[in-house]
Design a protein around this motif. Sequence first.
Motif, PDB file in Angstrom:
ATOM      1  N   PRO A 137       0.807  -1.228   0.000  1.00  0.00           N
ATOM      2  CA  PRO A 137       0.000   0.000   0.000  1.00  0.00           C
ATOM      3  C   PRO A 137       0.840   1.279   0.000  1.00  0.00           C
ATOM      4  CG  PRO A 137      -0.874  -1.574   1.580  1.00  0.00           C
ATOM      5  CD  PRO A 137       0.438  -2.117   1.123  1.00  0.00           C
ATOM      6  N   LEU A 138       1.978   1.258   0.710  1.00  0.00           N
ATOM      7  CA  LEU A 138       2.850   2.429   0.722  1.00  0.00           C
ATOM      8  C   LEU A 138       3.401   2.715  -0.669  1.00  0.00           C
ATOM      9  CD1 LEU A 138       4.835   1.767   4.037  1.00  0.00           C
ATOM     10  CD2 LEU A 138       3.070   3.474   3.656  1.00  0.00           C
ATOM     11  N   ALA A 139       3.825   1.628  -1.365  1.00  0.00           N
ATOM     12  CA  ALA A 139       4.356   1.799  -2.718  1.00  0.00           C
ATOM     13  C   ALA A 139       3.279   2.290  -3.669  1.00  0.00           C
ATOM     14  CB  ALA A 139       4.944   0.475  -3.212  1.00  0.00           C
ATOM     15  N   ALA A 140       2.078   1.713  -3.566  1.00  0.00           N
ATOM     16  CA  ALA A 140       0.988   2.122  -4.447  1.00  0.00           C
ATOM     17  C   ALA A 140       0.579   3.569  -4.176  1.00  0.00           C
ATOM     18  CB  ALA A 140      -0.211   1.198  -4.273  1.00  0.00           C
ATOM     19  N   PHE A 141       0.538   3.950  -2.900  1.00  0.00           N
ATOM     20  CA  PHE A 141       0.223   5.342  -2.579  1.00  0.00           C
ATOM     21  C   PHE A 141       1.297   6.278  -3.132  1.00  0.00           C
ATOM     22  CE2 PHE A 141       0.942   8.882   0.478  1.00  0.00           C
ATOM     23  CZ  PHE A 141      -0.138   9.649   0.096  1.00  0.00           C
ATOM     24  N   GLY A 142       2.559   5.850  -3.014  1.00  0.00           N
ATOM     25  CA  GLY A 142       3.640   6.660  -3.575  1.00  0.00           C
ATOM     26  C   GLY A 142       3.492   6.824  -5.083  1.00  0.00           C
ATOM     27  N   GLY A 143       3.127   5.730  -5.778  1.00  0.00           N
ATOM     28  CA  GLY A 143       2.924   5.812  -7.219  1.00  0.00           C
ATOM     29  C   GLY A 143       1.747   6.693  -7.581  1.00  0.00           C
ATOM     30  N   ALA A 144       0.652   6.555  -6.828  1.00  0.00           N
ATOM     31  CA  ALA A 144      -0.531   7.397  -7.073  1.00  0.00           C
ATOM     32  C   ALA A 144      -0.219   8.860  -6.794  1.00  0.00           C
ATOM     33  CB  ALA A 144      -1.696   6.930  -6.204  1.00  0.00           C
ATOM     34  N   LEU A 145       0.541   9.122  -5.721  1.00  0.00           N
ATOM     35  CA  LEU A 145       0.889  10.497  -5.375  1.00  0.00           C
ATOM     36  C   LEU A 145       1.808  11.112  -6.424  1.00  0.00           C
ATOM     37  CD1 LEU A 145       0.737  12.807  -3.331  1.00  0.00           C
ATOM     38  CD2 LEU A 145       2.684  11.779  -2.129  1.00  0.00           C
ATOM     39  N   MET A 146       2.794  10.335  -6.900  1.00  0.00           N
ATOM     40  CA  MET A 146       3.696  10.848  -7.926  1.00  0.00           C
ATOM     41  C   MET A 146       2.930  11.159  -9.213  1.00  0.00           C
ATOM     42  SD  MET A 146       6.680  11.262  -6.728  1.00  0.00           S
ATOM     43  CE  MET A 146       7.557  11.498  -8.265  1.00  0.00           C
ATOM     44  N   ALA A 147       2.009  10.272  -9.590  1.00  0.00           N
ATOM     45  CA  ALA A 147       1.193  10.522 -10.780  1.00  0.00           C
ATOM     46  C   ALA A 147       0.349  11.777 -10.596  1.00  0.00           C
ATOM     47  CB  ALA A 147       0.309   9.311 -11.073  1.00  0.00           C
ATOM     48  N   SER A 148      -0.232  11.948  -9.402  1.00  0.00           N
ATOM     49  CA  SER A 148      -1.058  13.130  -9.134  1.00  0.00           C
ATOM     50  C   SER A 148      -0.241  14.405  -9.209  1.00  0.00           C
ATOM     51  CB  SER A 148      -1.706  13.011  -7.753  1.00  0.00           C
ATOM     52  OG  SER A 148      -2.476  11.850  -7.644  1.00  0.00           O
ATOM     53  N   LEU A 149       0.944  14.387  -8.583  1.00  0.00           N
ATOM     54  CA  LEU A 149       1.800  15.573  -8.606  1.00  0.00           C
ATOM     55  C   LEU A 149       2.257  15.899 -10.019  1.00  0.00           C
ATOM     56  CD1 LEU A 149       3.999  14.936  -5.416  1.00  0.00           C
ATOM     57  CD2 LEU A 149       2.144  16.592  -5.686  1.00  0.00           C
ATOM     58  N   LEU A 150       2.583  14.864 -10.795  1.00  0.00           N
ATOM     59  CA  LEU A 150       3.013  15.080 -12.179  1.00  0.00           C
ATOM     60  C   LEU A 150       1.875  15.662 -13.013  1.00  0.00           C
ATOM     61  CD1 LEU A 150       5.367  14.765 -14.114  1.00  0.00           C
ATOM     62  CD2 LEU A 150       4.598  12.436 -14.606  1.00  0.00           C
ATOM     63  N   ILE A 151       0.683  15.125 -12.834  1.00  0.00           N
ATOM     64  CA  ILE A 151      -0.493  15.660 -13.541  1.00  0.00           C
ATOM     65  C   ILE A 151      -0.717  17.120 -13.157  1.00  0.00           C
ATOM     66  CG2 ILE A 151      -3.008  15.493 -13.753  1.00  0.00           C
ATOM     67  CD1 ILE A 151      -2.655  12.443 -13.284  1.00  0.00           C
ATOM     68  N   TYR A 152      -0.636  17.400 -11.864  1.00  0.00           N
ATOM     69  CA  TYR A 152      -0.887  18.758 -11.384  1.00  0.00           C
ATOM     70  C   TYR A 152       0.178  19.721 -11.891  1.00  0.00           C
ATOM     71  CZ  TYR A 152      -3.033  22.084  -8.178  1.00  0.00           C
ATOM     72  OH  TYR A 152      -3.713  23.152  -7.647  1.00  0.00           O
ATOM     73  N   PHE A 153       1.436  19.286 -11.880  1.00  0.00           N
ATOM     74  CA  PHE A 153       2.541  20.143 -12.334  1.00  0.00           C
ATOM     75  C   PHE A 153       2.425  20.448 -13.826  1.00  0.00           C
ATOM     76  CE2 PHE A 153       6.819  20.373 -14.244  1.00  0.00           C
ATOM     77  CZ  PHE A 153       7.288  21.526 -13.617  1.00  0.00           C
ATOM     78  N   LEU A 154       2.160  19.415 -14.623  1.00  0.00           N
ATOM     79  CA  LEU A 154       2.057  19.614 -16.065  1.00  0.00           C
ATOM     80  C   LEU A 154       0.812  20.405 -16.452  1.00  0.00           C
ATOM     81  CD1 LEU A 154       3.196  16.088 -17.345  1.00  0.00           C
ATOM     82  CD2 LEU A 154       4.514  18.222 -17.341  1.00  0.00           C
ATOM     83  N   ALA A 155      -0.227  20.327 -15.620  1.00  0.00           N
ATOM     84  CA  ALA A 155      -1.466  21.056 -15.914  1.00  0.00           C
ATOM     85  C   ALA A 155      -1.420  22.505 -15.431  1.00  0.00           C
ATOM     86  CB  ALA A 155      -2.656  20.344 -15.276  1.00  0.00           C
ATOM     87  N   TRP A 156      -0.360  22.876 -14.704  1.00  0.00           N
ATOM     88  CA  TRP A 156      -0.307  24.212 -14.121  1.00  0.00           C
ATOM     89  C   TRP A 156       0.026  25.267 -15.177  1.00  0.00           C
ATOM     90  CZ3 TRP A 156      -1.509  26.188  -9.430  1.00  0.00           C
ATOM     91  CH2 TRP A 156      -1.103  27.498  -9.170  1.00  0.00           C
ATOM     92  N   ASP A 157      -0.782  26.278 -15.244  1.00  0.00           N
ATOM     93  CA  ASP A 157      -0.520  27.429 -16.104  1.00  0.00           C
ATOM     94  C   ASP A 157      -1.248  28.625 -15.483  1.00  0.00           C
ATOM     95  OD1 ASP A 157       0.129  29.176 -18.109  1.00  0.00           O
ATOM     96  OD2 ASP A 157      -1.352  28.404 -19.546  1.00  0.00           O
ATOM     97  N   LYS A 158      -0.555  29.267 -14.515  1.00  0.00           N
ATOM     98  CA  LYS A 158      -1.176  30.312 -13.708  1.00  0.00           C
ATOM     99  C   LYS A 158      -2.439  29.784 -13.026  1.00  0.00           C
ATOM    100  CE  LYS A 158       0.507  33.982 -16.746  1.00  0.00           C
ATOM    101  NZ  LYS A 158       0.135  35.124 -17.632  1.00  0.00           N
TER     102      LYS A 158
END
Length: 348
Positions: A137-158
């Motif tokens: 579960p820790l690994a899966a949460f880490g993978g889900a969190l990394m995917a979420s952060l990557l999505i959020y970072f790439l979607a950021w435009d002001k």
Amino acid sequence: MKTDAIIFRSKIFPISFRLKKRVPIVLLILFVITLTAMVMNLSFGEYPIPPLAVVQTILGIDTGNPDYVFVINTLRLPRTLTACLVGMALAISGTIMQSITRNPLADPGIIGINAGASLAAVSLIVLLPSLPVYILPLAAFGGALMASLLIYFLAWDKGTHPVRLILIGIGIAAVAGAFTNLMVTFGDIYNVSQALVWLAGSVYGRSWEQLLSLLPWLMVFIPLALANTPQLNALNLGEEIAKGLGSKVEWQRSFLLLISAALSGAAVATAGTVGFVGLIAPHIARQLVGNIHEGLIPVAAMTGAMIVVISDFLGRILFAPIEIPCGIITAVIGAPYFVYLLVRSRRK
């Protein structure tokens, strides 16, 4: 004035008293259906047990057959409870995702969060199979969190926009899926077979240890989701209205995305990729109790539990003695429903 016209004040906007009364009734009906499905799931199998004996065994009443205790408490009960909790986690995660993106087609499995969790978990299963079960579960949460952060970072435009979150999430899901297939292709045959069963989405063979590793995640993040229902109500109205009501939109969206990632990551780590539950359950809940999240989240959670438990039961009995993973059953149900939602959205 009639009592059903009385309103009480939410932190965001008023909720009708009629809706407030309807939610417990709907929850009770869904609970009874889910509980019945759980008893039937515990009853059927290679070693059939009468439903009454199932209830007596769970309540600790002597049935005169000691085999019942072993079959139910050791083999079937942790599996059925795991199915119930996984369904709740996926449904709440999907409800949050649809609200923060303001898109009824959003789902952790569609926009990349589950794909990130799957990649991390499959990597662990294939490359480090000797690690203890509570690490998954820790690994899966880490993978889900990394995917979420990557999505959020790439979607950021002001700031972020719901459409950008979804489109970039679909791309992240494709990339993570490709790396997951790469792991499966070059892994050891025994570990790969375990990963493939897990990827299909199954609660087969789940033990009390795996159930207990899932439980703390739900005990933390489900109350957090319920505590943030006013913020979800505001975000569901649109960014401008939410800001006008005093909401810190970006911070709240980020925090809610974290909650969604945690719930879906824990569910994926325990049962694999059980698809479409996070899409179907919120829609059914909205039809029953409307869009107000104080009632929507509990009803969606119980609906998700019902869907996964019934899917596991159908997977066990339809082609017995061969078992079909519950993830395949939910996909058979969910994929046509997804197409229906696409067609309906196009018509609108």
